[in-house]
Design a protein around this motif. Sequence first.
Motif, PDB file in Angstrom:
ATOM      1  N   GLY A   3       0.811  -1.197   0.000  1.00  0.00           N
ATOM      2  CA  GLY A   3       0.000   0.000   0.000  1.00  0.00           C
ATOM      3  C   GLY A   3       0.849   1.254   0.000  1.00  0.00           C
ATOM      4  N   ARG A   4       0.260   2.296   0.544  1.00  0.00           N
ATOM      5  CA  ARG A   4       0.885   3.616   0.520  1.00  0.00           C
ATOM      6  C   ARG A   4       0.738   4.244   1.886  1.00  0.00           C
ATOM      7  NH1 ARG A   4      -1.875   8.423  -1.155  1.00  0.00           N
ATOM      8  NH2 ARG A   4      -3.665   7.070  -1.456  1.00  0.00           N
ATOM      9  N   ILE A   5       1.838   4.846   2.372  1.00  0.00           N
ATOM     10  CA  ILE A   5       1.833   5.616   3.606  1.00  0.00           C
ATOM     11  C   ILE A   5       2.040   7.080   3.228  1.00  0.00           C
ATOM     12  CG2 ILE A   5       3.050   6.102   5.770  1.00  0.00           C
ATOM     13  CD1 ILE A   5       3.753   3.118   5.900  1.00  0.00           C
ATOM     14  N   VAL A   6       1.130   7.928   3.677  1.00  0.00           N
ATOM     15  CA  VAL A   6       1.198   9.363   3.401  1.00  0.00           C
ATOM     16  C   VAL A   6       1.720  10.050   4.650  1.00  0.00           C
ATOM     17  CG1 VAL A   6      -0.169  11.422   2.869  1.00  0.00           C
ATOM     18  CG2 VAL A   6      -0.726   9.231   1.777  1.00  0.00           C
ATOM     19  N   VAL A   7       2.655  10.971   4.477  1.00  0.00           N
ATOM     20  CA  VAL A   7       3.195  11.720   5.612  1.00  0.00           C
ATOM     21  C   VAL A   7       3.151  13.213   5.291  1.00  0.00           C
ATOM     22  CG1 VAL A   7       5.590  11.415   4.828  1.00  0.00           C
ATOM     23  CG2 VAL A   7       5.152  11.999   7.213  1.00  0.00           C
ATOM     24  N   GLY A   8       2.637  13.989   6.243  1.00  0.00           N
ATOM     25  CA  GLY A   8       2.593  15.437   6.099  1.00  0.00           C
ATOM     26  C   GLY A   8       3.916  16.045   6.519  1.00  0.00           C
ATOM     27  N   VAL A   9       4.436  16.931   5.684  1.00  0.00           N
ATOM     28  CA  VAL A   9       5.738  17.562   5.938  1.00  0.00           C
ATOM     29  C   VAL A   9       5.571  19.072   5.821  1.00  0.00           C
ATOM     30  CG1 VAL A   9       8.119  17.759   5.130  1.00  0.00           C
ATOM     31  CG2 VAL A   9       6.935  15.560   4.961  1.00  0.00           C
ATOM     32  N   ASP A  10       6.141  19.814   6.783  1.00  0.00           N
ATOM     33  CA  ASP A  10       6.155  21.275   6.671  1.00  0.00           C
ATOM     34  C   ASP A  10       7.518  21.876   6.996  1.00  0.00           C
ATOM     35  OD1 ASP A  10       6.356  21.194   9.431  1.00  0.00           O
ATOM     36  OD2 ASP A  10       4.442  22.170   9.814  1.00  0.00           O
ATOM     37  N   ALA A 102      -5.053   5.276   1.240  1.00  0.00           N
ATOM     38  CA  ALA A 102      -3.762   4.960   1.858  1.00  0.00           C
ATOM     39  C   ALA A 102      -3.945   3.980   3.013  1.00  0.00           C
ATOM     40  CB  ALA A 102      -3.093   6.238   2.372  1.00  0.00           C
ATOM     41  N   GLU A 103      -2.875   3.307   3.351  1.00  0.00           N
ATOM     42  CA  GLU A 103      -2.872   2.416   4.508  1.00  0.00           C
ATOM     43  C   GLU A 103      -2.781   3.211   5.808  1.00  0.00           C
ATOM     44  OE1 GLU A 103      -3.230  -0.954   4.283  1.00  0.00           O
ATOM     45  OE2 GLU A 103      -3.523  -0.510   2.157  1.00  0.00           O
ATOM     46  N   LEU A 104      -2.116   4.374   5.726  1.00  0.00           N
ATOM     47  CA  LEU A 104      -1.793   5.121   6.939  1.00  0.00           C
ATOM     48  C   LEU A 104      -1.476   6.564   6.576  1.00  0.00           C
ATOM     49  CD1 LEU A 104      -1.235   4.484   9.999  1.00  0.00           C
ATOM     50  CD2 LEU A 104       1.151   4.107   9.350  1.00  0.00           C
ATOM     51  N   LEU A 105      -1.844   7.479   7.471  1.00  0.00           N
ATOM     52  CA  LEU A 105      -1.459   8.884   7.367  1.00  0.00           C
ATOM     53  C   LEU A 105      -0.649   9.214   8.610  1.00  0.00           C
ATOM     54  CD1 LEU A 105      -1.551  11.790   6.254  1.00  0.00           C
ATOM     55  CD2 LEU A 105      -3.798  12.029   7.334  1.00  0.00           C
ATOM     56  N   VAL A 106       0.527   9.809   8.426  1.00  0.00           N
ATOM     57  CA  VAL A 106       1.431  10.126   9.535  1.00  0.00           C
ATOM     58  C   VAL A 106       1.676  11.630   9.563  1.00  0.00           C
ATOM     59  CG1 VAL A 106       3.699   9.688  10.559  1.00  0.00           C
ATOM     60  CG2 VAL A 106       2.551   7.872   9.253  1.00  0.00           C
ATOM     61  N   VAL A 107       1.535  12.229  10.752  1.00  0.00           N
ATOM     62  CA  VAL A 107       1.808  13.654  10.941  1.00  0.00           C
ATOM     63  C   VAL A 107       2.543  13.853  12.257  1.00  0.00           C
ATOM     64  CG1 VAL A 107      -0.151  14.523   9.579  1.00  0.00           C
ATOM     65  CG2 VAL A 107      -0.462  14.033  12.009  1.00  0.00           C
ATOM     66  N   GLY A 108       3.237  14.961  12.371  1.00  0.00           N
ATOM     67  CA  GLY A 108       3.848  15.342  13.636  1.00  0.00           C
ATOM     68  C   GLY A 108       2.805  15.957  14.542  1.00  0.00           C
ATOM     69  N   ASP A 109       3.137  16.079  15.811  1.00  0.00           N
ATOM     70  CA  ASP A 109       2.151  16.619  16.748  1.00  0.00           C
ATOM     71  C   ASP A 109       1.988  18.129  16.642  1.00  0.00           C
ATOM     72  OD1 ASP A 109       4.640  17.114  17.897  1.00  0.00           O
ATOM     73  OD2 ASP A 109       4.013  16.583  19.919  1.00  0.00           O
ATOM     74  N   ARG A 110       2.963  18.805  16.122  1.00  0.00           N
ATOM     75  CA  ARG A 110       2.869  20.258  15.913  1.00  0.00           C
ATOM     76  C   ARG A 110       3.709  20.618  14.716  1.00  0.00           C
ATOM     77  NH1 ARG A 110       3.922  21.676  21.992  1.00  0.00           N
ATOM     78  NH2 ARG A 110       5.792  20.594  21.397  1.00  0.00           N
ATOM     79  N   GLY A 111       3.281  21.627  14.016  1.00  0.00           N
ATOM     80  CA  GLY A 111       4.050  22.102  12.882  1.00  0.00           C
ATOM     81  C   GLY A 111       4.431  23.548  13.088  1.00  0.00           C
ATOM     82  N   HIS A 112       4.571  24.239  11.985  1.00  0.00           N
ATOM     83  CA  HIS A 112       4.904  25.662  12.057  1.00  0.00           C
ATOM     84  C   HIS A 112       3.642  26.452  12.342  1.00  0.00           C
ATOM     85  CE1 HIS A 112       9.067  25.555  11.053  1.00  0.00           C
ATOM     86  NE2 HIS A 112       8.856  24.883   9.951  1.00  0.00           N
ATOM     87  N   SER A 113       3.493  26.878  13.587  1.00  0.00           N
ATOM     88  CA  SER A 113       2.361  27.727  13.943  1.00  0.00           C
ATOM     89  C   SER A 113       2.763  28.553  15.146  1.00  0.00           C
ATOM     90  CB  SER A 113       1.120  26.899  14.277  1.00  0.00           C
ATOM     91  OG  SER A 113       1.257  26.289  15.541  1.00  0.00           O
ATOM     92  N   GLY A 114       1.929  29.484  15.484  1.00  0.00           N
ATOM     93  CA  GLY A 114       2.213  30.342  16.628  1.00  0.00           C
ATOM     94  C   GLY A 114       1.775  29.750  17.948  1.00  0.00           C
ATOM     95  N   PHE A 115       1.178  28.578  17.930  1.00  0.00           N
ATOM     96  CA  PHE A 115       0.619  27.999  19.140  1.00  0.00           C
ATOM     97  C   PHE A 115       1.519  26.885  19.662  1.00  0.00           C
ATOM     98  CE2 PHE A 115      -2.827  29.689  16.588  1.00  0.00           C
ATOM     99  CZ  PHE A 115      -3.357  30.611  17.475  1.00  0.00           C
ATOM    100  N   LYS A 116       2.723  27.207  20.067  1.00  0.00           N
ATOM    101  CA  LYS A 116       3.698  26.228  20.514  1.00  0.00           C
ATOM    102  C   LYS A 116       3.251  25.506  21.780  1.00  0.00           C
ATOM    103  CE  LYS A 116       6.843  27.104  17.425  1.00  0.00           C
ATOM    104  NZ  LYS A 116       7.065  26.232  16.330  1.00  0.00           N
TER     105      LYS A 116
END
Length: 145
Positions: A3-10, A102-116
């Motif tokens: 399958g396919r694993i999708v990952v969000g990158v910023d 997709a089989e899976l979507l992967v993201v980090g818990d926080r990205g580039h934002s003002g809400f650290k």
Amino acid sequence: MSGRIVVGVDGSAPSLKALKWAARQAALTGDSLHAVISWEYPASWATVMPGVPAGFDPEELAKQILDESLAKALAPEVAATVTRTVAAGNPVQTLVDQSEGAELLVVGDRGHSGFKAAFLGSVSTNVAQHAPCPVVVVRGKVAEQ
């Protein structure tokens, strides 16, 4: 059939950690890795980014961030096999759309934002609620780069 694993990158440290995790998971399962970055113009483009040079191309900048993230997080032979998508639009909707089938979507818990201080970022929270496939939110402390 894999399958396919999708990952969000910023480009943020949490997204690099998610990218590394997704690459390890893809190696274990035999799935292909699909890295996605999206961009959109802020509602107040002229006031948020005064002095933006003529000819500035946010899509080209997003592509550069994606390429640099893959080079930083993955071995060259792994990075070369990753499918890359640069999309204009809302990050949540882009990731939900890209994760269809997709089989899976992967993201980090926080990205580039003002809400650290947020426990989970708005993108990770929303994709976890709306994605059409299982979602992994990679958490944990990340060394500043």
